[in-house]
Design a protein around this motif. Structure first.
Motif, mmCIF file in Angstrom:
data_model
loop_
_atom_site.group_PDB
_atom_site.id
_atom_site.type_symbol
_atom_site.label_atom_id
_atom_site.label_comp_id
_atom_site.label_asym_id
_atom_site.label_seq_id
_atom_site.Cartn_x
_atom_site.Cartn_y
_atom_site.Cartn_z
ATOM 1 N N ARG A 69 0.645 -1.114 -0.307
ATOM 2 C CA ARG A 69 0.463 0.304 0.118
ATOM 3 C C ARG A 69 0.400 1.537 0.332
ATOM 4 N NH1 ARG A 69 -3.203 -2.665 5.043
ATOM 5 N NH2 ARG A 69 -1.468 -3.131 5.541
ATOM 6 N N VAL A 70 2.233 1.210 1.279
ATOM 7 C CA VAL A 70 3.154 2.218 0.374
ATOM 8 C C VAL A 70 3.457 2.227 -0.692
ATOM 9 C CG1 VAL A 70 5.090 3.348 1.629
ATOM 10 C CG2 VAL A 70 3.063 1.991 2.842
ATOM 11 N N ASN A 71 3.622 1.871 -1.251
ATOM 12 C CA ASN A 71 4.192 1.485 -2.937
ATOM 13 C C ASN A 71 3.356 2.298 -3.336
ATOM 14 O OD1 ASN A 71 5.331 1.059 -5.343
ATOM 15 N ND2 ASN A 71 5.329 -0.881 -4.856
ATOM 16 N N PHE A 72 2.087 1.800 -3.348
ATOM 17 C CA PHE A 72 0.904 2.230 -4.881
ATOM 18 C C PHE A 72 0.597 3.504 -3.768
ATOM 19 C CE2 PHE A 72 -3.739 3.734 -4.306
ATOM 20 C CZ PHE A 72 -3.490 3.299 -5.904
ATOM 21 N N ILE A 73 0.696 4.184 -2.955
ATOM 22 C CA ILE A 73 0.524 5.751 -2.252
ATOM 23 C C ILE A 73 1.887 6.642 -3.162
ATOM 24 C CG2 ILE A 73 0.470 7.696 -0.499
ATOM 25 C CD1 ILE A 73 -0.777 5.106 1.222
ATOM 26 N N LYS B 101 -5.988 28.505 -9.873
ATOM 27 C CA LYS B 101 -5.680 28.405 -8.630
ATOM 28 C C LYS B 101 -4.679 28.184 -7.907
ATOM 29 C CE LYS B 101 -10.100 30.625 -9.814
ATOM 30 N NZ LYS B 101 -8.896 32.342 -10.134
ATOM 31 N N PHE B 102 -3.673 27.148 -8.495
ATOM 32 C CA PHE B 102 -2.379 26.273 -7.297
ATOM 33 C C PHE B 102 -1.441 27.243 -7.107
ATOM 34 C CE2 PHE B 102 -4.505 22.313 -8.610
ATOM 35 C CZ PHE B 102 -4.792 22.021 -7.421
ATOM 36 N N LEU B 103 -1.202 27.122 -5.977
ATOM 37 C CA LEU B 103 0.031 28.299 -5.478
ATOM 38 C C LEU B 103 1.602 27.789 -7.373
ATOM 39 C CD1 LEU B 103 1.959 30.799 -4.085
ATOM 40 C CD2 LEU B 103 3.166 28.241 -2.971
ATOM 41 N N ARG B 104 1.720 28.847 -7.287
ATOM 42 C CA ARG B 104 3.234 29.192 -8.529
ATOM 43 C C ARG B 104 4.804 28.578 -7.916
ATOM 44 N NH1 ARG B 104 2.095 28.010 -14.279
ATOM 45 N NH2 ARG B 104 -0.238 28.178 -14.150
ATOM 46 N N TYR B 105 5.653 27.290 -7.255
ATOM 47 C CA TYR B 105 6.192 27.768 -6.845
ATOM 48 C C TYR B 105 6.667 26.439 -7.270
ATOM 49 C CZ TYR B 105 5.298 24.020 -4.005
ATOM 50 O OH TYR B 105 4.885 22.758 -3.509
ATOM 51 N N GLU B 106 8.295 26.082 -7.138
ATOM 52 C CA GLU B 106 9.081 25.117 -7.400
ATOM 53 C C GLU B 106 9.415 24.257 -6.436
ATOM 54 O OE1 GLU B 106 11.247 22.895 -9.735
ATOM 55 O OE2 GLU B 106 10.785 25.100 -10.777
ATOM 56 N N ALA B 107 8.415 22.486 -6.369
ATOM 57 C CA ALA B 107 8.006 22.639 -5.612
ATOM 58 C C ALA B 107 9.242 21.131 -4.916
ATOM 59 C CB ALA B 107 6.951 20.989 -5.525
ATOM 60 N N PRO B 108 10.448 20.882 -4.124
ATOM 61 C CA PRO B 108 10.827 20.368 -4.039
ATOM 62 C C PRO B 108 10.645 18.899 -4.593
ATOM 63 C CG PRO B 108 9.884 20.223 -1.792
ATOM 64 C CD PRO B 108 9.415 21.133 -2.775
ATOM 65 N N GLY B 109 11.347 18.320 -4.145
ATOM 66 C CA GLY B 109 11.513 16.768 -4.617
ATOM 67 C C GLY B 109 10.762 15.650 -3.779
ATOM 68 N N ILE B 110 10.682 14.638 -4.013
ATOM 69 C CA ILE B 110 9.892 13.010 -3.337
ATOM 70 C C ILE B 110 10.287 12.486 -2.685
ATOM 71 C CG2 ILE B 110 7.783 11.761 -3.357
ATOM 72 C CD1 ILE B 110 5.973 12.842 -5.189
ATOM 73 N N PRO B 111 10.112 12.641 -1.324
ATOM 74 C CA PRO B 111 12.037 11.194 -1.029
ATOM 75 C C PRO B 111 10.971 9.704 -1.285
ATOM 76 C CG PRO B 111 9.539 11.918 0.645
ATOM 77 C CD PRO B 111 9.132 12.913 -0.227
ATOM 78 N N ASP B 112 12.223 9.820 -2.260
ATOM 79 C CA ASP B 112 11.774 7.677 -2.238
ATOM 80 C C ASP B 112 11.813 7.024 -0.939
ATOM 81 O OD1 ASP B 112 14.536 7.016 -0.921
ATOM 82 O OD2 ASP B 112 15.774 7.899 -2.515
ATOM 83 N N LEU B 113 10.540 5.727 -1.413
ATOM 84 C CA LEU B 113 10.741 4.522 -0.623
ATOM 85 C C LEU B 113 12.158 4.446 0.265
ATOM 86 C CD1 LEU B 113 8.493 2.564 -2.695
ATOM 87 C CD2 LEU B 113 7.690 3.916 -1.117
ATOM 88 N N GLU B 114 12.886 4.133 -0.118
ATOM 89 C CA GLU B 114 13.950 3.280 1.071
ATOM 90 C C GLU B 114 14.288 4.680 1.602
ATOM 91 O OE1 GLU B 114 14.198 3.859 -2.812
ATOM 92 O OE2 GLU B 114 13.229 2.325 -3.144
ATOM 93 N N GLY C 42 10.338 -0.278 -2.992
ATOM 94 C CA GLY C 42 9.086 -0.616 -4.030
ATOM 95 C C GLY C 42 9.256 -1.938 -4.999
ATOM 96 N N GLY C 43 8.143 -1.699 -6.040
ATOM 97 C CA GLY C 43 8.702 -3.359 -6.621
ATOM 98 C C GLY C 43 8.355 -3.524 -7.702
ATOM 99 N N ALA D 252 -3.328 -6.485 7.703
ATOM 100 C CA ALA D 252 -1.667 -5.538 7.368
ATOM 101 C C ALA D 252 -1.380 -6.228 5.533
ATOM 102 C CB ALA D 252 -0.224 -6.733 8.458
ATOM 103 N N ARG D 253 -2.604 -7.217 5.121
ATOM 104 C CA ARG D 253 -2.783 -7.115 3.793
ATOM 105 C C ARG D 253 -2.948 -6.569 3.003
ATOM 106 N NH1 ARG D 253 0.017 -10.594 7.835
ATOM 107 N NH2 ARG D 253 2.072 -11.880 6.947
ATOM 108 N N LEU D 254 -4.339 -7.121 2.778
ATOM 109 C CA LEU D 254 -5.226 -6.006 1.915
ATOM 110 C C LEU D 254 -4.898 -4.986 1.669
ATOM 111 C CD1 LEU D 254 -8.813 -7.074 3.584
ATOM 112 C CD2 LEU D 254 -7.860 -7.980 1.309
ATOM 113 N N LEU D 255 -5.061 -5.055 -0.032
ATOM 114 C CA LEU D 255 -4.002 -3.614 -0.590
ATOM 115 C C LEU D 255 -5.779 -2.635 -0.591
ATOM 116 C CD1 LEU D 255 -3.007 -4.506 -3.618
ATOM 117 C CD2 LEU D 255 -1.871 -3.675 -1.760
ATOM 118 N N ASP D 256 -6.992 -3.030 -0.108
ATOM 119 C CA ASP D 256 -8.356 -1.768 0.153
ATOM 120 C C ASP D 256 -8.562 -2.347 1.800
ATOM 121 O OD1 ASP D 256 -9.370 -5.051 0.602
ATOM 122 O OD2 ASP D 256 -10.652 -5.093 -1.150
ATOM 123 N N PHE D 257 -7.990 -2.294 2.681
ATOM 124 C CA PHE D 257 -8.238 -2.256 3.371
ATOM 125 C C PHE D 257 -8.124 -1.265 3.569
ATOM 126 C CE2 PHE D 257 -6.604 -1.045 8.774
ATOM 127 C CZ PHE D 257 -7.186 -1.721 8.737
#
Length: 433
Positions: A52-56, A177-190, A196-197, A350-355
């Motif tokens: 699920r974290v991978n999906f998010i 209407k979104f703020l125009r700005y240079e967003a920082p990068g997204i932290p990687d999973l590791e 990931g997978g 702990a295991r259902l993706l749709d939990f």
């Protein structure tokens, strides 16, 4: 001095379209800073390989790209929410924070803390109904009491829907209407302690053909003719209002499943004790056997009951289990093995993706007989009869149990008629007045 902004906080609503809170934020008159928080209070309790974290992560990466195309970007923070907002408030002049309601106990506690933090700084915290059509006390009895039986609740739900209609919030129409700005990068999973997978997730599509056949084929696991939208409803990558409209058009049976989802959400809201104990409190007196070796066999899919084992193996391999198999596996654990429903609930969680806490809890208590509107305790599915009825050709069973019909397939962990009698005795003695 930074120009004032409003924040929209993405949570269980990971989409730009028909998003109620986002729609309100974009119409607020100030530029909107979109934010997502990888909440360490939640992540710290998860396995590093949690799919699920991978999906998010994939989903918010897509959101970030969509926002960058609009000249903005998603501000992603890995921290507890209070600290994340301290960081945001130190950088931006924030007038209000917009988000959508979340009904689970942890979420309500978290939101109370954030509301308090913001109020102390003179900042509004504005939340909106988005993941359900009716919430809280909107679909209750005429005397104001909540429903605890599904059928009258569903009648009230449909009556209210027909009176009020299904609203739309075209947030996708206000991308400027979104703020125009240079967003920082997204932290990687590791960097957050996850891996990931190559997992292939269900498509975010409402199929009219699938829904048209849903009533006649949804109980046949070998056909796999279900919408597979549970994951998308869980994380809000699809609008529940779009789903409800599709149900109106193509399948009353599927619409009924969406009403069940809201029914269990309002049960959790009105009766929070169900998180830790039985809805019908007398069921907490049941003397569960809780045999750990038998629980292990159930988890692994080696009980010797093919439909149970196929369901568990599908879950372990894919993070999904067909709904008919969910009913059979849950009933088997609680009634054949007399293992506490909370053990099974935690395993599925702990295991259902749709939990989803409310649905998982509600369905497990239904299977155990301890919930609202539950199957009576003397209703005990025969897993072999269920397999003959719903998987008569063995399509589903053979797909997940390659050793089926060979000497290496295990013998049944318990004999059905013996287990049935044992269950009836245990339940009836616990429920004596």
């Amino acid at each position: 001095m930074e120009l004032p902004v409003n924040i929209f906080w993405f949570r269980r609503d990971l989409r730009l379209n028909d998003n109620h809170g986002l729609y309100r934020a974009l119409q607020s008159g100030l530029p909107v800073l979109p934010v997502f928080i990888f909440d360490t209070a939640i992540l710290n309790g998860l396995d590093p390989g949690d799919l699920r974290v991978n999906f998010i992560h994939r989903t918010i990466s897509t959101l970030h790209r969509q926002l960058k195309a609009l000249g903005s970007g998603l501000s992603v923070i890995h921290d507890v929410p209070v600290m994340a907002f301290e960081k945001l408030l130190a950088r931006f002049q924030v007038k209000a924070v917009y988000t959508n309601h979340d009904y689970e106990p942890y979420a309500r506690e978290r939101d109370a803390k954030i509301s308090l933090l913001l109020a102390g700084k003179g900042i509004d915290f504005r939340t909106f109904k988005d993941q359900v059509l009716f919430e809280g006390r909107e679909a209750v009895k005429n005397d104001g009491a909540p429903y605890s039986v599904f059928t009258p609740y569903s009648r009230k739900w449909l009556e209210l829907k027909n009176q009020t209609g299904v609203p739309a919030y075209p947030s996708e129409s206000f991308g400027d209407k979104f703020l125009r700005y240079e967003a920082p990068g997204i932290p990687d999973l590791e960097s957050m302690g996850f891996r990931g997978g190559p997992m292939v997730y269900p498509l975010k599509e409402i199929s009219p053909d699938t829904l048209a056949q849903y009533a006649s084929t949804r109980d046949i696991p070998g056909l796999d003719n279900t919408s597979r939208l549970g994951l998308h409803l869980r994380f809000g990558t699809i609008s529940v209002r779009d789903c409800i409209k599709a149900g109106e058009l193509y399948s009353a049976t599927w619409l009924n499943e969406l009403i069940w989802r809201e029914f269990f959400m309002q049960i959790l809201y009105h009766y929070p004790h169900v998180v830790k104990g039985a809805f019908k409190k007398e069921y907490d007196r049941i003397q569960w056997r809780n045999n750990e070796e038998e629980f292990k066999r159930w988890c692994e899919g080696t009980t010797g009951y093919p439909l149970v084992d196929a369901g568990m193996r599908q879950l372990n391999e894919t993070g999904f289990m067909h709904n008919r198999a969910r009913m059979v596996t849950a009933g088997f654990l609680t009634k054949h093995l007399l293992i506490d429903w909370r053990w099974g609930e935690a395993y599925f969680a702990a295991r259902l993706l749709d939990f989803e806490l409310s649905s998982n809890n509600g369905n497990w208590q239904w299977a155990a007989g301890s919930g609202c509107d539950a199957a009576p305790y003397f209703r005990i599915f025969n897993p072999e009869a269920q397999a003959l009825k719903f998987d008569s050709n063995g399509t589903y069973i053979r797909r997940w149990i390659p050793e089926f019909d060979t000497p290496s397939y295990p013998r049944p962990v318990v004999e059905h008629s013996f287990a049935r009698t044992r269950c009836m005795t245990a339940y009836s003695s616990a429920l004596k007045p």
